[in-house]
Design an enzyme around this catalytic site. Structure first.
Site, PDB file in Angstrom:
ATOM      1  N   TYR A  40       0.836  -1.218   0.000  1.00 14.56           N
ATOM      2  CA  TYR A  40       0.000   0.000   0.000  1.00 14.56           C
ATOM      3  C   TYR A  40       0.865   1.259   0.000  1.00 14.56           C
ATOM      4  O   TYR A  40       0.476   2.298  -0.529  1.00 14.56           O
ATOM      5  CB  TYR A  40      -0.991  -0.032   1.175  1.00 14.56           C
ATOM      6  CG  TYR A  40      -2.087  -1.044   0.933  1.00 14.56           C
ATOM      7  CD1 TYR A  40      -2.031  -2.317   1.490  1.00 14.56           C
ATOM      8  CD2 TYR A  40      -3.141  -0.757   0.063  1.00 14.56           C
ATOM      9  CE1 TYR A  40      -2.999  -3.268   1.216  1.00 14.56           C
ATOM     10  CE2 TYR A  40      -4.116  -1.708  -0.217  1.00 14.56           C
ATOM     11  CZ  TYR A  40      -4.038  -2.965   0.353  1.00 14.56           C
ATOM     12  OH  TYR A  40      -4.995  -3.904   0.068  1.00 14.56           O
ATOM     13  N   ARG A  44       1.290   1.783  -3.614  1.00 13.32           N
ATOM     14  CA  ARG A  44       0.040   2.295  -4.223  1.00 13.32           C
ATOM     15  C   ARG A  44      -0.156   3.765  -3.870  1.00 13.32           C
ATOM     16  O   ARG A  44      -0.569   4.577  -4.690  1.00 13.32           O
ATOM     17  CB  ARG A  44      -1.189   1.501  -3.751  1.00 13.32           C
ATOM     18  CG  ARG A  44      -1.214  -0.016  -3.951  1.00 13.32           C
ATOM     19  CD  ARG A  44      -1.546  -0.444  -5.365  1.00 13.32           C
ATOM     20  NE  ARG A  44      -0.548  -0.087  -6.311  1.00 13.32           N
ATOM     21  CZ  ARG A  44       0.667  -0.646  -6.374  1.00 13.32           C
ATOM     22  NH1 ARG A  44       1.016  -1.595  -5.525  1.00 13.32           N
ATOM     23  NH2 ARG A  44       1.550  -0.270  -7.270  1.00 13.32           N
ATOM     24  N   GLN A  55     -15.671   1.719  -5.832  1.00 18.53           N
ATOM     25  CA  GLN A  55     -14.931   0.595  -5.258  1.00 18.53           C
ATOM     26  C   GLN A  55     -13.432   0.934  -5.228  1.00 18.53           C
ATOM     27  O   GLN A  55     -12.641   0.168  -4.700  1.00 18.53           O
ATOM     28  CB  GLN A  55     -15.141  -0.672  -6.093  1.00 18.53           C
ATOM     29  CG  GLN A  55     -16.590  -1.115  -6.177  1.00 18.53           C
ATOM     30  CD  GLN A  55     -16.782  -2.205  -7.192  1.00 18.53           C
ATOM     31  OE1 GLN A  55     -16.531  -3.391  -6.938  1.00 18.53           O
ATOM     32  NE2 GLN A  55     -17.215  -1.827  -8.383  1.00 18.53           N
ATOM     33  N   ASN A  56     -13.088   2.069  -5.803  1.00 18.40           N
ATOM     34  CA  ASN A  56     -11.667   2.444  -5.901  1.00 18.40           C
ATOM     35  C   ASN A  56     -11.182   3.064  -4.599  1.00 18.40           C
ATOM     36  O   ASN A  56     -11.948   3.725  -3.896  1.00 18.40           O
ATOM     37  CB  ASN A  56     -11.465   3.426  -7.064  1.00 18.40           C
ATOM     38  CG  ASN A  56     -11.838   2.795  -8.398  1.00 18.40           C
ATOM     39  OD1 ASN A  56     -11.908   1.572  -8.515  1.00 18.40           O
ATOM     40  ND2 ASN A  56     -12.143   3.624  -9.385  1.00 18.40           N
ATOM     41  N   VAL A  57      -9.906   2.842  -4.327  1.00 18.86           N
ATOM     42  CA  VAL A  57      -9.321   3.395  -3.099  1.00 18.86           C
ATOM     43  C   VAL A  57      -8.438   4.600  -3.420  1.00 18.86           C
ATOM     44  O   VAL A  57      -7.887   5.232  -2.516  1.00 18.86           O
ATOM     45  CB  VAL A  57      -8.517   2.296  -2.339  1.00 18.86           C
ATOM     46  CG1 VAL A  57      -9.479   1.208  -1.833  1.00 18.86           C
ATOM     47  CG2 VAL A  57      -7.411   1.677  -3.181  1.00 18.86           C
ATOM     48  N   ASP A  58      -8.358   4.933  -4.725  1.00 21.25           N
ATOM     49  CA  ASP A  58      -7.595   6.133  -5.081  1.00 21.25           C
ATOM     50  C   ASP A  58      -8.429   7.382  -4.781  1.00 21.25           C
ATOM     51  O   ASP A  58      -9.615   7.290  -4.478  1.00 21.25           O
ATOM     52  CB  ASP A  58      -7.160   6.078  -6.562  1.00 21.25           C
ATOM     53  CG  ASP A  58      -8.331   6.081  -7.545  1.00 21.25           C
ATOM     54  OD1 ASP A  58      -8.391   5.177  -8.401  1.00 21.25           O
ATOM     55  OD2 ASP A  58      -9.196   6.975  -7.453  1.00 21.25           O
ATOM     56  N   HIS A  80     -14.710   0.452  -0.514  1.00 24.66           N
ATOM     57  CA  HIS A  80     -13.585  -0.420  -0.160  1.00 24.66           C
ATOM     58  C   HIS A  80     -12.445   0.310   0.523  1.00 24.66           C
ATOM     59  O   HIS A  80     -11.327  -0.186   0.562  1.00 24.66           O
ATOM     60  CB  HIS A  80     -13.086  -1.151  -1.424  1.00 24.66           C
ATOM     61  CG  HIS A  80     -14.107  -2.082  -1.976  1.00 24.66           C
ATOM     62  ND1 HIS A  80     -14.044  -2.612  -3.244  1.00 24.66           N
ATOM     63  CD2 HIS A  80     -15.260  -2.562  -1.456  1.00 24.66           C
ATOM     64  CE1 HIS A  80     -15.095  -3.377  -3.454  1.00 24.66           C
ATOM     65  NE2 HIS A  80     -15.858  -3.359  -2.389  1.00 24.66           N
ATOM     66  N   THR A 116     -16.190  -1.498 -14.006  1.00 28.78           N
ATOM     67  CA  THR A 116     -16.143  -2.519 -12.970  1.00 28.78           C
ATOM     68  C   THR A 116     -16.624  -3.850 -13.545  1.00 28.78           C
ATOM     69  O   THR A 116     -17.581  -3.911 -14.293  1.00 28.78           O
ATOM     70  CB  THR A 116     -16.985  -2.154 -11.727  1.00 28.78           C
ATOM     71  OG1 THR A 116     -17.036  -3.284 -10.841  1.00 28.78           O
ATOM     72  CG2 THR A 116     -18.381  -1.702 -12.072  1.00 28.78           C
ATOM     73  N   SER A 117     -15.938  -4.918 -13.158  1.00 24.35           N
ATOM     74  CA  SER A 117     -16.300  -6.246 -13.681  1.00 24.35           C
ATOM     75  C   SER A 117     -17.517  -6.806 -12.953  1.00 24.35           C
ATOM     76  O   SER A 117     -17.991  -7.892 -13.271  1.00 24.35           O
ATOM     77  CB  SER A 117     -15.112  -7.198 -13.510  1.00 24.35           C
ATOM     78  OG  SER A 117     -14.786  -7.303 -12.125  1.00 24.35           O
TER      79      SER A 117
HETATM   80  N1  APR Z   1     -12.398   2.171 -19.324  1.00 22.82           N
HETATM   81  C1  APR Z   1     -13.456   1.538 -18.768  1.00 22.82           C
HETATM   82  N2  APR Z   1     -13.386   0.286 -18.254  1.00 22.82           N
HETATM   83  C2  APR Z   1     -12.189  -0.342 -18.335  1.00 22.82           C
HETATM   84  C3  APR Z   1     -11.044   0.252 -18.898  1.00 22.82           C
HETATM   85  C4  APR Z   1     -11.183   1.566 -19.413  1.00 22.82           C
HETATM   86  N3  APR Z   1     -10.158   2.207 -19.971  1.00 22.82           N
HETATM   87  N4  APR Z   1     -10.012  -0.655 -18.820  1.00 22.82           N
HETATM   88  C5  APR Z   1     -10.515  -1.757 -18.206  1.00 22.82           C
HETATM   89  N5  APR Z   1     -11.808  -1.573 -17.925  1.00 22.82           N
HETATM   90  C6  APR Z   1     -12.748  -2.495 -17.284  1.00 22.82           C
HETATM   91  C7  APR Z   1     -12.409  -3.969 -17.441  1.00 22.82           C
HETATM   92  O1  APR Z   1     -12.967  -4.471 -18.644  1.00 22.82           O
HETATM   93  C8  APR Z   1     -13.099  -4.564 -16.213  1.00 22.82           C
HETATM   94  O2  APR Z   1     -14.430  -4.940 -16.499  1.00 22.82           O
HETATM   95  O3  APR Z   1     -12.690  -2.244 -15.906  1.00 22.82           O
HETATM   96  C9  APR Z   1     -13.107  -3.407 -15.212  1.00 22.82           C
HETATM   97  C10 APR Z   1     -12.156  -3.621 -14.063  1.00 22.82           C
HETATM   98  O4  APR Z   1     -12.586  -4.755 -13.349  1.00 22.82           O
HETATM   99  P1  APR Z   1     -11.734  -5.216 -12.078  1.00 22.82           P
HETATM  100  O5  APR Z   1     -10.289  -5.211 -12.441  1.00 22.82           O
HETATM  101  O6  APR Z   1     -12.385  -6.469 -11.583  1.00 22.82           O
HETATM  102  O7  APR Z   1     -11.932  -4.044 -11.023  1.00 22.82           O
HETATM  103  P2  APR Z   1     -13.174  -3.790 -10.084  1.00 22.82           P
HETATM  104  O8  APR Z   1     -14.450  -4.236 -10.730  1.00 22.82           O
HETATM  105  O9  APR Z   1     -13.084  -2.366  -9.660  1.00 22.82           O
HETATM  106  O10 APR Z   1     -12.845  -4.744  -8.837  1.00 22.82           O
HETATM  107  C11 APR Z   1     -13.749  -4.671  -7.757  1.00 22.82           C
HETATM  108  O11 APR Z   1     -12.306  -6.174  -6.520  1.00 22.82           O
HETATM  109  O12 APR Z   1     -10.102  -6.645  -6.106  1.00 22.82           O
HETATM  110  C12 APR Z   1     -11.261  -6.119  -5.540  1.00 22.82           C
HETATM  111  O13 APR Z   1     -11.496  -4.495  -3.870  1.00 22.82           O
HETATM  112  C13 APR Z   1     -11.038  -4.692  -5.168  1.00 22.82           C
HETATM  113  O14 APR Z   1     -12.426  -2.768  -5.558  1.00 22.82           O
HETATM  114  C14 APR Z   1     -11.902  -3.932  -6.154  1.00 22.82           C
HETATM  115  C15 APR Z   1     -12.995  -4.935  -6.486  1.00 22.82           C
END
Ligand code: APR
Length: 230
Positions: free
Chosen positions: A53, A56, A86-89, A104, A170-171
């Site tokens: 961290y 980060r 969900q971002n910590v930034d 988060h 977000t995924s």
């Molecule tokens: N613009 C928009 N979306 C994008 C871009 C972009 N330039 N690049 C990637 N993505 C999408 C990816 O396709 C994916 O669906 O962003 C999403 C990121 O998904 P994750 O990496 O799973 O991140 P997130 O959904 O924020 O994870 C949720 O999981 O690890 C834990 O606590 C952590 O907050 C985090 C949580």
């Protein structure tokens, strides 16, 4: 004034240069998330976690909010905007957004391992032996896997009366954050912005628009669509 709730994930910060969690084959900056974002990881190797961290936090000094963050802030001129991230930034804060719920936790906050309400702000590194005012070891103020998400009730309260929901980068794989879309009122219109998302990944009964594009391009498109309904 109509209300928009913006649910953001790591993808909105990708164009600022911050890596997402699942695009790099499930490694977060080269680490298995369970190593650096779980109570087990902390117990096993607190030095690795603190260093992770610290890295980060340092990275925040080298990145800036991108146009997606800035466009969302500008939306406050026309709508009530609540950000649930969900971002910590701190990129939404640095873009000037006011109403931000960090589900988060936050990189720029640390807390006592004994008392989770003893929170302080820092931009600097923290090390083993650094203590909070209660004399207990400091830890990152981050929600690790398996830990409570104290802000989820506030997030639900804010999303249930939204007229629009923007889901950005977000995924939708991590709960309870991903479950927020099941609290939408009838008539709420949903826009999802993500270059890789498939329509089946967002299971809502509401009117839904998938914008398969990056955050910078997609947010501008979604805002045009929202403004055309006002
Ligand atoms: N613009 C928009 N979306 C994008 C871009 C972009 N330039 N690049 C990637 N993505 C999408 C990816 O396709 C994916 O669906 O962003 C999403 C990121 O998904 P994750 O990496 O799973 O991140 P997130 O959904 O924020 O994870 C949720 O999981 O690890 C834990 O606590 C952590 O907050 C985090 C949580």
């Amino acid at each position: 004034m109509k209300k928009v709730v913006v649910l953001t994930g790591a993808g909105i910060s990708a164009e600022s240069g911050i890596k997402t969690f699942r695009d790099a084959g499930g490694l977060w900056e080269g680490h298995d998330v369970m190593e650096v974002a779980s109570p087990e990881g902390w117990r096993k190797n607190p030095h690795l976690v603190l260093d992770f961290y610290n890295q980060r936090r340092k990275q925040l000094k080298e990145v800036l909010p991108n146009k997606a963050h800035l466009d969302i802030q500008k939306l406050e001129e026309d709508l009530e905007v609540i950000i649930i991230t969900q971002n910590v930034d701190d990129l939404h804060e640095r873009a000037g957004s006011k109403n931000i719920i960090h589900l988060h936790g936050e990189l720029l906050k640390v807390r006592s391992i004994k008392n989770s309400t003893l929170i302080s702000v820092t931009t600097e590194d923290i090390f083993w032996g650094d203590t909070a005012s209660d004399g207990a070891q400091l830890r990152p103020h981050i929600v690790w896997f398996g830990e409570e998400v104290p802000m989820i009730e506030k997030a639900i309260e804010n999303i249930i009366d939204a007229d629009f929901v923007l889901i950005i980068g977000t995924s939708m794989q991590v709960y309870p954050a991903a479950g927020l879309i099941h609290y939408l009122k009838n008539g709420c219109i949903v826009y999802a912005i993500d270059p890789n998302l498939e329509i089946h990944q967002i299971n809502v009964k509401n009117e839904f628009h998938l914008i398969k594009d990056t955050a910078v391009n997609g947010v501008a498109k979604a805002i045009r669509m929202i403004k055309s309904t006002l």
